[in-house]
Design an enzyme around this catalytic site. Structure first.
Site, PDB file in Angstrom:
ATOM      1  N   GLU A 179      63.946 -39.654  36.800  1.00  0.00           N
ATOM      2  CA  GLU A 179      65.354 -40.093  37.902  1.00  0.00           C
ATOM      3  C   GLU A 179      66.093 -41.110  37.257  1.00  0.00           C
ATOM      4  O   GLU A 179      65.728 -42.037  37.770  1.00  0.00           O
ATOM      5  CB  GLU A 179      65.072 -39.696  39.155  1.00  0.00           C
ATOM      6  CG  GLU A 179      66.390 -39.914  40.012  1.00  0.00           C
ATOM      7  CD  GLU A 179      66.059 -39.706  41.598  1.00  0.00           C
ATOM      8  OE1 GLU A 179      66.978 -40.053  42.303  1.00  0.00           O
ATOM      9  OE2 GLU A 179      64.810 -39.523  42.092  1.00  0.00           O
ATOM     10  N   LYS A 221      66.240 -35.269  36.575  1.00  0.00           N
ATOM     11  CA  LYS A 221      66.888 -35.275  37.972  1.00  0.00           C
ATOM     12  C   LYS A 221      67.973 -36.571  37.610  1.00  0.00           C
ATOM     13  O   LYS A 221      67.823 -37.646  38.203  1.00  0.00           O
ATOM     14  CB  LYS A 221      65.963 -35.754  39.007  1.00  0.00           C
ATOM     15  CG  LYS A 221      66.799 -35.671  40.410  1.00  0.00           C
ATOM     16  CD  LYS A 221      65.982 -35.951  41.570  1.00  0.00           C
ATOM     17  CE  LYS A 221      66.508 -36.046  42.735  1.00  0.00           C
ATOM     18  NZ  LYS A 221      65.685 -36.148  43.976  1.00  0.00           N
TER      19      LYS A 221
END
Length: 346
Positions: A179, A221
């Site tokens: 992420e 992500k």
């Protein structure tokens, strides 16, 4: 190759199941308490447990949610009647995941910039979480946009840490969610956001390659390419979809297991609309599934309705399921603002 290779592929595929997304419910205790305080809920270990239990026991949630990212406190907790929350998650058909980073800390020598810590001892923590039932993990890096930032040093330091984390996860049997969040805070244009996101993703995938991370056994992500919150000219839904997909196609190899967007402070409706537009306009040309991994954009209406009261659980769960359904529809390119009108009936 890793003894876990086939399992990791299967888990990645299950996380990216058609019509489903990942629920991020891994807020730290401090963040969760702040959200409680804003809506007048008492802050305590038990209240946080009640809240997470309310989420995971939402009827039919597993029809729309493939995995749930848990916090360290949550993965160790039992429900009111003594059942591990991990077990409740599994019984709902939802894969348990775990946040493993130790938060973003100030980057020495670079004022206003952060680097995420948590690599020390991570191998042992991964082994413990695996034993508890976790099958994927998450590590968040934050990249701020501002005057003369981000620096090359900040982007590289965070990309390196993400890649080291991902390699350790795969070694230990967990699918890594990688992420790199380019923050929405600021008055930057969507063009500036594109430039920074492009450079960030380029660095992240260079480091993943260097560290030998298997791309088909991980999930990216990312943040969407979007105007800063303070920008006077806000990009349209179509522009956000176009800029975001263009940036992904430039940087994300086709082998990657899937893309699950964070909501990053967008309203629940806007986050769903952006995801939907990407799947409507570009779903056919994206080589990876494009879905959601939202926190507030799924939870917030439910939290506000719950207010910490048992009497409100059913209403809160209906609101949570509604948001999960809306985002599931967006994952399939079938969301419309008309779906929001169903809230009136709830």
């Amino acid at each position: 190759m890793s003894q876990h290779a086939e399992n990791l592929r299967a888990i990645t595929k299950a996380m990216m199941a058609k019509g489903k997304g990942i629920l991020a419910m891994d807020e730290s205790n401090g963040t969760c308490d702040k959200r409680f305080q804003k809506v007048g809920i008492q802050t305590s270990v038990d209240k946080r447990r009640d809240y997470r239990e309310m989420i995971l026991t939402t009827p039919n949630l597993g029809d729309y949610i493939s995995g749930a990212i848990l916090y360290d406190e949550t993965i160790r907790q039992m429900s009111r009647d003594g059942k591990p929350l991990v077990k409740i998650c599994q019984e709902a058909g939802i894969i348990p995941g775990i946040k493993v980073d130790m938060k973003a800390k100030d980057l020495a020598g670079f004022p206003g910039e952060k680097v995420t810590e948590g690599l020390d001892g991570l191998r042992d923590r991964i082994a413990e979480y695996y034993e508890m039932g976790a099958r994927f993990a998450k590590w968040r890096a934050v990249i701020a946009i501002g005057e003369n930032i981000p620096s090359h040093a900040c982007v590289e330091a965070n990309a390196h840490a993400l890649a080291r984390y991902a390699a350790l996860c795969q070694e230990g049997g967990l699918v890594p969610i990688v992420e790199p969040e380019v923050l929405i805070d600021g008055n930057h244009s969507i063009a500036r956001c594109f430039h920074i996101t492009d450079a960030t993703l380029h660095s992240v995938f260079n480091q993943l390659h260097t560290q030998g991370v298997a791309l088909d056994r991980m999930v990216l992500k990312p943040s969407m390419v979007i105007s800063g919150k303070g920008c006077p000219e806000q990009a349209s839904v179509q522009e956000v979809a176009t800029f975001t997909v263009r940036c992904l196609l430039r940087n994300v190899p086709a082998l990657v297991g899937g893309v699950a967007f964070l909501s990053g402070g967008q309203t629940p409706e806007r986050a769903a609309a952006h995801l939907n537009e990407m799947n409507v306009q570009y779903g056919d040309i994206c080589p990876w599934p494009v879905t959601f991994s939202y926190a507030r954009a799924i939870q917030q209406p439910a939290l506000e309705a719950w207010k910490g009261e048992d009497a409100n659980v059913k209403t809160a769960q209906e609101l949570l399921l509604h948001r999960a359904k809306c985002n599931s529809a967006a994952r399939r390119g079938e969301y419309s603002s008309d779906m929001e009108k169903q809230l009136v009936a709830v």
